[in-house]
Motif scaffolding. Structure first.
Motif, PDB file in Angstrom:
ATOM      1  N   GLY B  76       0.840  -1.197   0.000  1.00 25.88           N
ATOM      2  CA  GLY B  76       0.000   0.000   0.000  1.00 25.88           C
ATOM      3  C   GLY B  76       0.868   1.237   0.000  1.00 25.88           C
ATOM      4  O   GLY B  76       2.017   1.199   0.414  1.00 25.88           O
ATOM      5  N   ILE B  77       0.310   2.342  -0.470  1.00 25.51           N
ATOM      6  CA  ILE B  77       1.092   3.573  -0.542  1.00 25.51           C
ATOM      7  C   ILE B  77       0.252   4.759  -0.088  1.00 25.51           C
ATOM      8  O   ILE B  77      -0.946   4.822  -0.360  1.00 25.51           O
ATOM      9  CB  ILE B  77       1.633   3.806  -1.981  1.00 25.51           C
ATOM     10  N   VAL B  78       0.890   5.677   0.616  1.00 21.02           N
ATOM     11  CA  VAL B  78       0.267   6.962   0.939  1.00 21.02           C
ATOM     12  C   VAL B  78       1.256   8.049   0.535  1.00 21.02           C
ATOM     13  O   VAL B  78       2.404   8.042   0.984  1.00 21.02           O
ATOM     14  CB  VAL B  78      -0.062   7.077   2.439  1.00 21.02           C
ATOM     15  N   PHE B  79       0.820   8.935  -0.370  1.00 20.90           N
ATOM     16  CA  PHE B  79       1.680  10.038  -0.803  1.00 20.90           C
ATOM     17  C   PHE B  79       1.396  11.272   0.034  1.00 20.90           C
ATOM     18  O   PHE B  79       0.434  11.328   0.790  1.00 20.90           O
ATOM     19  CB  PHE B  79       1.418  10.373  -2.273  1.00 20.90           C
ATOM     20  N   ARG B  81       0.563  14.149  -1.317  1.00 17.56           N
ATOM     21  CA  ARG B  81      -0.623  14.734  -1.947  1.00 17.56           C
ATOM     22  C   ARG B  81      -1.211  13.730  -2.923  1.00 17.56           C
ATOM     23  O   ARG B  81      -0.580  12.758  -3.271  1.00 17.56           O
ATOM     24  CB  ARG B  81      -0.247  16.002  -2.730  1.00 17.56           C
ATOM     25  N   TYR B  82      -2.418  14.012  -3.405  1.00 18.55           N
ATOM     26  CA  TYR B  82      -3.079  13.186  -4.419  1.00 18.55           C
ATOM     27  C   TYR B  82      -3.209  11.728  -3.988  1.00 18.55           C
ATOM     28  O   TYR B  82      -3.047  10.828  -4.798  1.00 18.55           O
ATOM     29  CB  TYR B  82      -2.316  13.236  -5.741  1.00 18.55           C
ATOM     30  N   SER B  83      -3.445  11.493  -2.698  1.00 16.15           N
ATOM     31  CA  SER B  83      -3.499  10.104  -2.257  1.00 16.15           C
ATOM     32  C   SER B  83      -4.897   9.521  -2.301  1.00 16.15           C
ATOM     33  O   SER B  83      -5.059   8.317  -2.284  1.00 16.15           O
ATOM     34  CB  SER B  83      -2.941   9.977  -0.844  1.00 16.15           C
ATOM     35  N   VAL B  84      -5.918  10.372  -2.315  1.00 18.70           N
ATOM     36  CA  VAL B  84      -7.277   9.853  -2.386  1.00 18.70           C
ATOM     37  C   VAL B  84      -7.898  10.309  -3.708  1.00 18.70           C
ATOM     38  O   VAL B  84      -7.407  11.235  -4.345  1.00 18.70           O
ATOM     39  CB  VAL B  84      -8.142  10.338  -1.200  1.00 18.70           C
ATOM     40  N   ALA B 148      -6.530   8.569   3.458  1.00 17.49           N
ATOM     41  CA  ALA B 148      -5.593   7.903   2.552  1.00 17.49           C
ATOM     42  C   ALA B 148      -4.979   6.674   3.217  1.00 17.49           C
ATOM     43  O   ALA B 148      -4.838   5.623   2.591  1.00 17.49           O
ATOM     44  CB  ALA B 148      -4.495   8.875   2.129  1.00 17.49           C
ATOM     45  N   GLN B 151      -7.624   3.993   3.494  1.00 13.49           N
ATOM     46  CA  GLN B 151      -7.877   3.406   2.173  1.00 13.49           C
ATOM     47  C   GLN B 151      -6.787   2.403   1.814  1.00 13.49           C
ATOM     48  O   GLN B 151      -7.068   1.302   1.347  1.00 13.49           O
ATOM     49  CB  GLN B 151      -7.916   4.527   1.141  1.00 13.49           C
ATOM     50  N   ALA B 152      -5.526   2.797   2.061  1.00 15.79           N
ATOM     51  CA  ALA B 152      -4.417   1.891   1.760  1.00 15.79           C
ATOM     52  C   ALA B 152      -4.525   0.626   2.607  1.00 15.79           C
ATOM     53  O   ALA B 152      -4.298  -0.485   2.119  1.00 15.79           O
ATOM     54  CB  ALA B 152      -3.078   2.586   2.010  1.00 15.79           C
TER      55      ALA B 152
END
Lengths: 271, 255
Positions: B76-79, B81-84, B148, B151-152
């Motif tokens: 899984g990844i969480v950035f 920004r732009y993660s959702v 985010a 979700q991941a």
């Protein structure tokens, strides 16, 4: 206070908005009056009252020969061509744009071709369309499609490429296949942009429609304008021009509201 | 046998080396913080673990298996920004973790109800139950990152990768997010890699803190050499950054 920081109030803004329209109308009325004072038979700048009278006659009186009101027949014929052409172009542009934006193999094969294709002047191929499809409806719809599809494809494929790659990576880590990424990530994200691009291409679409109707048609708004041009019937031409402008404005407005209604998450950048 | 095994990884973009000779063994359930100056390859390393990019040389094994060449559900990844997904409601963002695994990305009938119920529970737990029907744009930065992460996690990855997840948050929210992450981790015991610019954060959350730096430096051509892991600190014992005297600190020793 600097002028860049001064903003008009609501009432002032409304007045300012109406000002250029009023100025245009007054300028026309003055010009018309001056010409009619010299020559009451002048046909070039008919009086506003004459135009209103003609417009009233056009939208209510049936043609003596066919018994139908030509104004509405023309409107219906033109809108059918325009709607069909724009719809086909939008669907083609969306599907192709998504494919080019999402799949590097399609991009490698198609993006160069599309950018060359978009350089072909659509009006230059109009004779070919008339030769191939005849003078009927197909060639007119085809001209609209050919005229705006390349723009839509390029705009939408670019918009897909502009989607932050983080979103595609995220979708993959959630187990999404290419199909799911296309349907649930890329497609909804470019839909507001599709509506915006269609709004932008409505102008060119009208241009191509009127051009094709002017050359060969037996009905339609463009056809009528070019027909009555022979009699210098400026009152009819101006009625049609105002009507076309109004229609174009209404479509633009409706599409903008549709986008706001369907995609509230898209925010200001879709306006 | 370690869970994540990185051996002799080199990465270069064209002729410019970014990472050199990176080797690392990580056991399952460890929390690894990656720190270092900007542009020294931490995020590149994370992207290689994600399999968004592949090493120029060397191998990365997860659970003894090489990576597949593209991002997948196991990580899984969480950035930052732009993660959702901005076009989905908060609830649908969680449901997506289940729905995206279907053929066309949509759930129907009982599956849909089950996924929505599960999502409702998750949102209640992370304190986003009251905004389930809103779009992410209306949430604060901290709420978006909480979403985010949730979700991941909903896709049940074995490794969670975090790329400066709290970099854009204010200090108070950041502390709350630390507590949230520690709680989640205690619950699931998953392996976490987190890139951060905040040393304190790295030591507080991590079991190990890896420092990326360039061991060789050419003043005439700063880009001539790539970075590698120069320190591997033990950061357990309540996150207090000290070393036990008897411990081997894995300090990088050029051969």
């Amino acid at each position: 206070m600097r002028w860049i920081n001064r903003t008009p109030g609501r009432a002032a803004a409304l007045c300012l908005m109406l000002l250029p329209f009023a100025a245009l109308f007054i300028a026309y009325a003055l010009g018309s009056e001056a010409r009619l004072a010299v020559n009451p038979q002048d046909k070039l700048l008919p009086a506003p009252s004459k135009i209103a009278e003609t417009a009233g006659r056009l939208i209510t009186t049936a043609d003596r020969r066919s018994g139908e009101i030509l104004f509405w027949n023309d409107t219906f014929a033109s809108l059918q061509r325009l709607g069909l052409g724009v719809a086909i172009a939008a669907v083609t542009g969306l599907v192709t744009g998504l494919a080019i934006g999402l799949f590097p193999y399609v991009r490698a094969a198609a993006s160069g071709f599309v950018s060359v294709l978009s350089m072909v002047p659509p009006l230059a191929v109009l004779p070919i369309l008339f030769i191939v499809f005849g003078l009927g409806e197909v060639s007119k719809v085809a001209l609209v499609v050919i005229g705006i599809t390349p723009f839509l494809i390029r705009d939408l494929s670019q918009r897909v490429l502009d989607i932050p790659s983080e979103l595609f990576v995220k979708a993959q880590t959630l187990g999404a296949s290419s199909t799911v990424i296309a349907l649930r990530v890329a497609l909804p994200l470019v839909m507001p942009r599709l509506i915006q691009s269609v709004r932008l291409s409505l102008g060119p679409a009208w241009l191509f429609l009127i051009a094709s109707e002017a050359i060969a048609a037996d009905g339609g708004l463009g056809y009528r304008i070019f027909l009555v041009r022979r009699y210098l019937a400026m009152d009819v031409i101006l009625t049609y021009v105002i009507w076309i402008t109004l229609l174009a404005f209404l479509f633009d407005f409706a599409l903008r509201r549709l986008s706001q209604r369907l995609y509230p998450w898209a925010g200001e950048d879709s306006l | 046998m370690s869970f994540v095994s990185v051996s002799g990884v080199f990465k270069s973009y064209g002729r410019r080396p970014v990472l050199e000779a990176v080797s690392l063994e990580v056991a399952e359930g460890e929390f690894i913080s990656l720190v270092g100056a900007s542009g020294c390859g931490k995020s590149t390393f994370l992207r290689m673990l994600l399999d968004e990019e592949q090493p120029t040389r060397g191998t990365i094994l997860v659970d003894g298996m090489p990576l597949s060449g593209e991002p997948s559900q196991s990580r899984g990844i969480v950035f930052q920004r732009y993660s959702v997904f901005p076009h989905m409601s908060v609830r649908d963002n969680i449901v997506a973790a289940t729905a995206f695994q279907t053929r066309f990305g949509w759930l129907t009938g009982a599956d849909k109800r089950a996924a929505r119920d599960a999502a409702a529970k998750t949102l209640e737990r992370i304190g986003l139950g009251h905004v389930a029907d809103q779009y992410p744009a209306s949430l604060s930065g901290g709420m978006q990152q909480r979403l985010a992460i949730a979700q991941a996690m909903a896709a049940r990855p074995r490794i969670l990768l975090l790329d400066e997840p709290f970099g854009a948050l204010d200090p108070g929210t950041r502390l709350a997010m630390h507590a949230f992450l520690q709680e989640l981790r205690a619950e699931t015991g998953m392996t976490v890699f987190m890139v951060t610019h905040d040393l304190e954060e790295g030591f507080k959350l991590g079991d190990r803190v890896l420092v990326f730096d360039k061991p060789r430096w050419d003043p005439q051509e700063p880009e001539a050499y790539g970075a590698t892991i120069t320190y591997d600190f033990d950061a357990r014992d309540g996150g207090i950054p000290y070393q036990r005297l008897e411990e081997d600190t894995h300090v990088f020793k050029p051969r």
